[in-house]
Design a protein around this motif. Structure first.
Motif, PDB file in Angstrom:
ATOM      1  N   THR A  57       0.848  -1.189   0.000  1.00  0.00           N
ATOM      2  CA  THR A  57       0.000   0.000   0.000  1.00  0.00           C
ATOM      3  C   THR A  57       0.883   1.239   0.000  1.00  0.00           C
ATOM      4  N   SER A  58       0.452   2.264  -0.711  1.00  0.00           N
ATOM      5  CA  SER A  58       1.248   3.488  -0.779  1.00  0.00           C
ATOM      6  C   SER A  58       0.599   4.610   0.020  1.00  0.00           C
ATOM      7  N   VAL A  59       1.459   5.482   0.515  1.00  0.00           N
ATOM      8  CA  VAL A  59       1.026   6.762   1.042  1.00  0.00           C
ATOM      9  C   VAL A  59       1.404   7.756  -0.044  1.00  0.00           C
TER      10      VAL A  59
ATOM     11  N   ALA B 164       1.328   1.465   6.237  1.00  0.00           N
ATOM     12  CA  ALA B 164       0.955   2.644   5.445  1.00  0.00           C
ATOM     13  C   ALA B 164       0.007   3.535   6.242  1.00  0.00           C
ATOM     14  N   TRP B 165      -0.932   2.937   6.948  1.00  0.00           N
ATOM     15  CA  TRP B 165      -1.877   3.718   7.739  1.00  0.00           C
ATOM     16  C   TRP B 165      -1.159   4.518   8.824  1.00  0.00           C
TER      17      TRP B 165
ATOM     18  N   ALA C   6       1.966   5.513   8.766  1.00  0.00           N
ATOM     19  CA  ALA C   6       2.746   6.562   8.100  1.00  0.00           C
ATOM     20  C   ALA C   6       1.844   7.698   7.623  1.00  0.00           C
ATOM     21  N   GLU C   7       0.686   7.353   7.082  1.00  0.00           N
ATOM     22  CA  GLU C   7      -0.251   8.380   6.612  1.00  0.00           C
ATOM     23  C   GLU C   7      -0.712   9.258   7.765  1.00  0.00           C
ATOM     24  N   ARG C   8      -1.140   8.639   8.855  1.00  0.00           N
ATOM     25  CA  ARG C   8      -1.629   9.389  10.012  1.00  0.00           C
ATOM     26  C   ARG C   8      -0.563  10.348  10.546  1.00  0.00           C
ATOM     27  N   GLN C   9       0.652   9.855  10.653  1.00  0.00           N
ATOM     28  CA  GLN C   9       1.753  10.683  11.156  1.00  0.00           C
ATOM     29  C   GLN C   9       2.061  11.826  10.180  1.00  0.00           C
ATOM     30  N   ALA C  10       2.081  11.526   8.883  1.00  0.00           N
ATOM     31  CA  ALA C  10       2.387  12.548   7.878  1.00  0.00           C
ATOM     32  C   ALA C  10       1.330  13.649   7.864  1.00  0.00           C
TER      33      ALA C  10
END
Length: 138
Positions: free
Chosen positions: A7-9, A59-60, A62-66
């Protein structure tokens, strides 16, 4: 849902490299189709950047943190006080915006609500821009 699928961010930028949106997907082409249908800001996108992860959970995270650290312009989840600007008189997005395109049996009613909301929002945004336009003749 397959949580073990790569999965990608992704990050979406405008022409001056301003961060517009951060999201997550395992199927980018499908996601772009959804954004085109739903997001009024989609025409601003000029660049897409990806970071791929081995699974959806990574990915989730990383997305949340980003989203929290980078505060993209159009992510609603950045913080409760950073919801997208809506001109006076425009209600929030109608319920079922995504459902309108995913389930054939509910498509009709939701699509009409969504379409009318988008028209009202576009008209209000254009009116707001016209009223705030300083470039007119003097």
């Amino acid at each position: 849902m397959d949580y073990e699928k790569p999965t990608s961010v992704y990050r979406l930028y405008d022409e001056i490299d301003a961060l517009l949106y951060i999201g997550m997907t395992s199927t980018p082409a499908t996601r772009w189709q959804e954004h085109r249908k739903e997001m009024l800001w989609w025409p601003e996108v000029s660049e897409k950047r990806f970071t791929w992860y081995d699974n959806r959970i990574d990915a989730w995270d990383a997305e949340r943190q980003a989203i929290h650290q980078e505060a993209p312009r159009y992510n609603k989840s950045t913080s409760p006080d950073r919801v997208p600007y809506l001109p006076p008189g425009i209600p929030p997005q109608p319920f079922g915006a995504r459902t309108a395109y995913q389930y054939r049996e509910t498509r009709g009613g939701y699509r009409i609500q969504w379409y009318l909301w988008r028209l009202r929002l576009q008209d209000a945004l254009e009116t707001s821009r016209e009223q705030n336009d300083d470039t007119g003749p003097e």
